[in-house]
Design a protein around this motif. Structure first.
Motif, PDB file in Angstrom:
ATOM      1  N   MET A   1       0.818  -1.190   0.000  1.00  0.00           N
ATOM      2  CA  MET A   1       0.000   0.000   0.000  1.00  0.00           C
ATOM      3  C   MET A   1       0.868   1.263   0.000  1.00  0.00           C
ATOM      4  SD  MET A   1      -3.158   0.832   0.087  1.00  0.00           S
ATOM      5  CE  MET A   1      -4.448   1.725   0.790  1.00  0.00           C
ATOM      6  N   LYS A   2       1.936   1.251   0.793  1.00  0.00           N
ATOM      7  CA  LYS A   2       2.822   2.383   0.873  1.00  0.00           C
ATOM      8  C   LYS A   2       3.507   2.622  -0.474  1.00  0.00           C
ATOM      9  CE  LYS A   2       6.142   4.428   3.951  1.00  0.00           C
ATOM     10  NZ  LYS A   2       6.926   4.295   5.146  1.00  0.00           N
ATOM     11  N   LYS A   3       3.830   1.532  -1.167  1.00  0.00           N
ATOM     12  CA  LYS A   3       4.477   1.636  -2.473  1.00  0.00           C
ATOM     13  C   LYS A   3       3.538   2.321  -3.472  1.00  0.00           C
ATOM     14  CE  LYS A   3       6.898  -1.190  -5.831  1.00  0.00           C
ATOM     15  NZ  LYS A   3       7.264  -2.521  -6.238  1.00  0.00           N
ATOM     16  N   ASN A   4       2.255   1.979  -3.452  1.00  0.00           N
ATOM     17  CA  ASN A   4       1.274   2.619  -4.337  1.00  0.00           C
ATOM     18  C   ASN A   4       1.162   4.114  -4.031  1.00  0.00           C
ATOM     19  OD1 ASN A   4       0.756   0.240  -5.620  1.00  0.00           O
ATOM     20  ND2 ASN A   4      -1.099  -0.215  -4.465  1.00  0.00           N
TER      21      ASN A   4
END
Length: 122
Positions: free
Chosen positions: A1-4
């Protein structure tokens, strides 16, 4: 999620940067065009008042009056205190507003001579 989320922020940053560059280039291009439009391209020469008066009578008097007092067109009695010869040249050549362009009716030298004559009206 953080990567998105990081990818989304990077994408938005790149889009904003790209739009900023695009708008800056467009503004620079428009400023360059405006400078080119206002640049004086008046031919060199000296004033011949007799020819200028004849040119005025044949082409301008019907709108600007026999004594430059105005009528359908504005008063030109003191136009030289407001506009330079180059500005007058451009206006006569290009027209604008209600004034027609004289580019195809008068040669460059006659337009320049008329502009010099009008510029002396102060």
């Amino acid at each position: 999620m953080k990567k998105n989320w990081i990818m989304f922020v990077l994408f938005c940053s790149a889009a904003i940067l790209g739009l900023g560059i695009l708008f800056e280039k467009a503004a620079t291009h428009k400023a360059t065009e405006q400078k080119a439009e206002t640049a004086a391209k008046m031919p060199a020469g000296t004033l011949n008042a007799d020819i200028a008066q004849t040119t005025f009578k044949q082409n301008c008097m019907s709108c600007h009056g026999t004594e430059l007092q105005g009528g359908a067109g504005p008063n030109l009695q003191k136009v030289g205190s407001k506009l330079s010869p180059e500005q007058l040249y451009k206006k006569i050549e290009s027209g604008g507003g209600m004034m027609p362009s004289f580019k195809s009716k008068l040669n460059d030298e006659d337009v320049a001579n008329l502009a010099r004559w009008l510029a002396e009206k102060k």
